[in-house]
Enzyme design. Structure first.
Site, PDB file in Angstrom:
ATOM      1  N   LYS A   1      35.567  42.150  40.421  1.00  0.00           N
ATOM      2  CA  LYS A   1      36.130  42.357  39.087  1.00  0.00           C
ATOM      3  C   LYS A   1      37.399  43.195  39.207  1.00  0.00           C
ATOM      4  O   LYS A   1      37.588  43.906  40.194  1.00  0.00           O
ATOM      5  CB  LYS A   1      35.123  43.043  38.177  1.00  0.00           C
ATOM      6  CG  LYS A   1      34.622  44.340  38.722  1.00  0.00           C
ATOM      7  CD  LYS A   1      33.595  44.959  37.807  1.00  0.00           C
ATOM      8  CE  LYS A   1      33.048  46.226  38.425  1.00  0.00           C
ATOM      9  NZ  LYS A   1      31.937  46.781  37.702  1.00  0.00           N
TER      10      LYS A   1
ATOM     11  N   GLY B   1      44.783  44.054  39.633  1.00  0.00           N
ATOM     12  CA  GLY B   1      45.408  43.043  40.496  1.00  0.00           C
ATOM     13  C   GLY B   1      45.473  43.495  41.946  1.00  0.00           C
ATOM     14  O   GLY B   1      46.394  43.141  42.663  1.00  0.00           O
ATOM     15  N   ARG B   2      44.513  44.289  42.336  1.00  0.00           N
ATOM     16  CA  ARG B   2      44.419  44.778  43.725  1.00  0.00           C
ATOM     17  C   ARG B   2      45.576  45.696  44.113  1.00  0.00           C
ATOM     18  O   ARG B   2      45.855  45.879  45.285  1.00  0.00           O
ATOM     19  CB  ARG B   2      44.331  43.626  44.749  1.00  0.00           C
ATOM     20  CG  ARG B   2      43.322  42.569  44.438  1.00  0.00           C
ATOM     21  CD  ARG B   2      41.927  43.046  44.728  1.00  0.00           C
ATOM     22  NE  ARG B   2      41.053  42.615  43.637  1.00  0.00           N
ATOM     23  CZ  ARG B   2      39.773  42.895  43.533  1.00  0.00           C
ATOM     24  NH1 ARG B   2      39.196  43.614  44.455  1.00  0.00           N
ATOM     25  NH2 ARG B   2      39.065  42.475  42.543  1.00  0.00           N
ATOM     26  N   ALA B   3      46.293  46.206  43.132  1.00  0.00           N
ATOM     27  CA  ALA B   3      47.395  47.130  43.449  1.00  0.00           C
ATOM     28  C   ALA B   3      46.798  48.531  43.640  1.00  0.00           C
ATOM     29  O   ALA B   3      46.932  49.404  42.794  1.00  0.00           O
ATOM     30  CB  ALA B   3      48.406  47.132  42.314  1.00  0.00           C
ATOM     31  N   HIS B   4      46.102  48.673  44.721  1.00  0.00           N
ATOM     32  CA  HIS B   4      45.426  49.954  44.948  1.00  0.00           C
ATOM     33  C   HIS B   4      46.408  50.986  45.482  1.00  0.00           C
ATOM     34  O   HIS B   4      47.324  50.655  46.226  1.00  0.00           O
ATOM     35  CB  HIS B   4      44.284  49.783  45.949  1.00  0.00           C
ATOM     36  CG  HIS B   4      43.405  48.615  45.640  1.00  0.00           C
ATOM     37  ND1 HIS B   4      42.872  48.416  44.386  1.00  0.00           N
ATOM     38  CD2 HIS B   4      42.996  47.587  46.406  1.00  0.00           C
ATOM     39  CE1 HIS B   4      42.153  47.307  44.408  1.00  0.00           C
ATOM     40  NE2 HIS B   4      42.220  46.779  45.614  1.00  0.00           N
TER      41      HIS B   4
END
Ligand SMILES: Cc1cc2nc3c(=O)[nH]c(=O)nc-3n(C[C@H](O)[C@H](O)[C@H](O)COP(=O)(O)O)c2cc1C
Length: 204
Positions: free
Chosen positions: A3, A182-185
């Protein structure tokens, strides 16, 4: 299981230069937002054969001196740490999608600290710690349970066994990971240098 998280991105302008302050900020938020045991951390040790092992323990206090947990010094982790004091601590806080990794070295806490903590524990915990041979095979569980029960119900003062006490983990690095949309960790690594802590962003 997959998620998108919608947490607040980790703005470098709001990042504390001191990793202990950054930890305190996140830890306080974890205490507020996590449903369960925000102070649970995964402790990894490594034996002399370089085989790693991990388990959950509870963080009981922290300060600039280090991060403190309590255990049996004869346990698997205790034996590992006697042979090799290198250690890692890992916190996972899903409510805020955060992970903190701490690496460092562990040493035994001063006796007075272990004594103070032990004396404040409930009698049940004291009895179990006093009688447990943590991490050794248990063939007679009923017998152990009876012994613990008898000790709890006795008038006997339950003293801290000398093989039970605290470890203080002195960090050499911290990594703060913030899950992003959006996986922009965001990841920031703090490493201890001769002049203080150096911070570097890391690729996700
Ligand atoms: C939520 C949770 C908290 C725990 N807290 C501790 C703790 O503070 N100290 C401890 O010795 N074991 C604690 N344990 C048990 C350890 O995970 C582990 O089983 C035990 O310390 C033996 O580990 P070892 O054989 O690797 O030394 C906890 C387990 C869980 C799941």
């Amino acid at each position: 299981m997959r998620k998108d998280y919608s947490p607040v991105p980790l703005d470098p302008a709001h990042l504390e230069q001191d990793p202990f302050l950054q930890f305190a900020k996140w830890f306080d938020q974890a205490l507020e937002f996590e449903q369960m045991e925000a102070n649970a951390m995964i402790v990894s040790t490594c034996d002399l054969s370089l085989r790693p092992s991990s388990r959950v323990v509870l963080l009981k206090s922290y300060s600039r001196e280090g991060f403190v947990f309590f255990t049996n010094y004869h346990s698997k982790k205790g034996r590992d740490l006697t042979a090799n004091p290198n250690i890692s601590l890992l916190f996972f806080w899903p409510a805020t999608m955060r992970q903190v990794r701490i690496e460092g070295r562990a040493h035994k806490a001063e006796e007075a600290i272990s004594e103070e903590y032990f004396s404040g524990r409930p009698r049940e915990s004291k009895a179990s710690s006093a009688l447990s041979r943590q991490s050794e095979p248990l063939f007679e569980k009923e017998q152990f349970n009876d012994n613990v029960k008898n000790l709890i119900e006795s008038d006997q003062e339950i003293l801290r066994p000398t093989h039970w006490g605290g470890y203080v983990v002195v960090p050499v690095s911290f990594e703060f990971w913030q899950g992003g949309i959006g996986r922009a960790h965001d990841r920031y690594l703090y490493k201890k240098g001769p002049k203080g802590w150096n911070i570097s962003p890391l690729y996700p």
